[in-house]
Design an enzyme around this catalytic site. Structure first.
Site, PDB file in Angstrom:
ATOM      1  N   ASP A  52      11.252   0.553 -14.912  1.00  0.00           N
ATOM      2  CA  ASP A  52      11.540   0.102 -13.680  1.00  0.00           C
ATOM      3  C   ASP A  52      11.038  -1.603 -13.371  1.00  0.00           C
ATOM      4  O   ASP A  52       9.811  -1.782 -13.501  1.00  0.00           O
ATOM      5  CB  ASP A  52      10.859   0.851 -12.588  1.00  0.00           C
ATOM      6  CG  ASP A  52      11.005   0.341 -11.058  1.00  0.00           C
ATOM      7  OD1 ASP A  52      11.517  -0.444 -10.939  1.00  0.00           O
ATOM      8  OD2 ASP A  52      10.667   1.105 -10.180  1.00  0.00           O
ATOM      9  N   ALA A  58       1.183  -7.532  -1.429  1.00  0.00           N
ATOM     10  CA  ALA A  58       0.228  -6.464  -1.579  1.00  0.00           C
ATOM     11  C   ALA A  58       0.324  -6.273  -3.228  1.00  0.00           C
ATOM     12  O   ALA A  58      -0.774  -6.057  -3.956  1.00  0.00           O
ATOM     13  CB  ALA A  58       0.795  -5.234  -1.023  1.00  0.00           C
ATOM     14  N   ASP A  86       5.682  -9.955  -9.644  1.00  0.00           N
ATOM     15  CA  ASP A  86       4.176  -9.869  -8.775  1.00  0.00           C
ATOM     16  C   ASP A  86       3.156  -9.734  -9.611  1.00  0.00           C
ATOM     17  O   ASP A  86       2.096 -10.294  -9.623  1.00  0.00           O
ATOM     18  CB  ASP A  86       4.103  -8.902  -7.770  1.00  0.00           C
ATOM     19  CG  ASP A  86       5.533  -8.855  -6.764  1.00  0.00           C
ATOM     20  OD1 ASP A  86       5.761 -10.259  -6.361  1.00  0.00           O
ATOM     21  OD2 ASP A  86       5.991  -8.118  -6.274  1.00  0.00           O
TER      22      ASP A  86
HETATM   23  O1  RIB Z   1       8.599  -8.049  -5.770  1.00  0.00           O
HETATM   24  C1  RIB Z   1       8.758  -6.526  -5.639  1.00  0.00           C
HETATM   25  C2  RIB Z   1       8.618  -6.260  -4.028  1.00  0.00           C
HETATM   26  O2  RIB Z   1       9.738  -7.013  -3.453  1.00  0.00           O
HETATM   27  C3  RIB Z   1       8.782  -4.842  -3.821  1.00  0.00           C
HETATM   28  O3  RIB Z   1       7.723  -3.932  -3.902  1.00  0.00           O
HETATM   29  C4  RIB Z   1       9.250  -4.834  -2.358  1.00  0.00           C
HETATM   30  O4  RIB Z   1       8.530  -4.326  -1.307  1.00  0.00           O
HETATM   31  C5  RIB Z   1       9.950  -6.023  -1.909  1.00  0.00           C
HETATM   32  O5  RIB Z   1       8.975  -6.813  -1.359  1.00  0.00           O
END
Ligand code: RIB
Length: 297
Positions: free
Chosen positions: A239, A42, A245
């Site tokens: 953070d 996501a 991601d």
């Molecule tokens: O990469 C970060 C993500 O790793 C977090 O949002 C957590 O849900 C884990 O899946």
């Protein structure tokens, strides 16, 4: 506009901010608690959507309040959620995250993410046919990731794999990967090669690896065997959850611009993402990214 299909996890992140990480048996008083949408899949979908990609999410949530909220959040980012399945009797995935001095420690409970089956991947064939690039991670079952790689190949689409959380990758899956996007640790584990340097591993996969290096940026194993480096961008980190991601979502979105430019934009997007709490809150829009990059030059 790049059409990105993301195959991956959808989690609710339960985030505690503390002045130190607890040791075994210790109870600490934290500073703050908040829930944030998360999950590597996501997160990468939201990163790509904010940067202007047309994104479809393929994943699975539970039939519960977190699942409904997370699906709604994806839709509110303009992401197509028609291939987000709901698994009855399974809780939506969660991540228990402790943040301390901008670093994090994470325990993921996959729940419904592990209910995503290869059959559901195959059922979503139309989503593969409509994509320019398919982007996956390893928070859903390996069999489903492999099915996604096979669908991508069947439809002639590049398959990008962010091999996180790290596992040894079966050769059958590795052979189907167009671009692998590990960090240094994940690269060694993915290839089950712990003695070799990352440069030596790059030489085995020319044109097929972009390695993230945290604050230091990223490196690419170019097809001609050269290593192309992109330095990181200095920011004030709050953070770091979701920085990788953001990098992956951006990289898939901009890959068509060529590896050096895609890495420059992905490193900048990743840097911006760490300036706010939560995985997705700091992910930049295209306009924010452009402004940041203009300020750097
Ligand atoms: O990469 C970060 C993500 O790793 C977090 O949002 C957590 O849900 C884990 O899946």
């Amino acid at each position: 506009m790049t059409r990105v299909l993301v195959v991956g996890s959808i989690n609710m992140d339960l985030v505690t901010t503390a002045r130190q990480f607890p040791r075994p048996g210790e109870t600490l008083t934290g500073q703050r608690f908040a829930t944030y949408p998360g999950g590597k899949g996501a997160n990468q979908a939201v990163a790509a959507a904010r940067l202007g990609a047309q994104v479809t999410m393929l994943g699975c949530v539970g039939d519960d309040a977190f699942g409904r909220e997370l699906k709604q959040t994806l839709a509110s980012e303009g992401i197509d959620t028609q291939w987000v399945f709901t698994a009855s009797g399974q809780p939506t995935g969660i991540a228990a995250i402790t943040v301390c001095d901008a670093e994090n420690a994470i325990i993921v409970v996959p729940g419904a993410n592990h209910a995503l089956t290869p059959e559901q991947i195959t059922a979503a064939a139309a989503a593969f046919a409509a994509a320019d690039v398919v982007l996956a991670q390893l928070e859903v079952p390996l069999a489903s990731v492999t099915a996604a790689a096979e669908q991508a190949q069947k439809h002639g689409k590049p398959f990008f794999l962010n091999p996180a959380p790290a596992v040894v990758l079966p050769q059958q899956l590795l052979d189907l990967v167009t671009l692998l996007t590990p960090n240094e640790y994940e690269l060694a584990l993915a290839l089950n090669e712990h003695a070799a340097s990352w440069q030596a591993l790059f030489a085995r996969l020319p044109g097929r690896v972009v390695m993230t290096q945290g604050k230091a940026g990223a490196s690419y194993s170019a097809p001609d065997g050269q290593i192309v480096g992109q330095p990181g961008f200095a920011v004030s980190a709050v953070d770091t959850t979701g920085a990788g991601d953001t990098f992956n979502g951006a990289l898939a979105t901009f890959w068509q611009l060529g590896a050096p430019e895609a890495m420059r934009r992905a490193c900048a997007a990743g840097a911006l993402s760490v300036t706010k709490p939560g995985a997705q809150s700091g992910m930049p829009t295209l306009a924010e990214l452009d402004r940041f990059l203009e300020q750097q030059s």
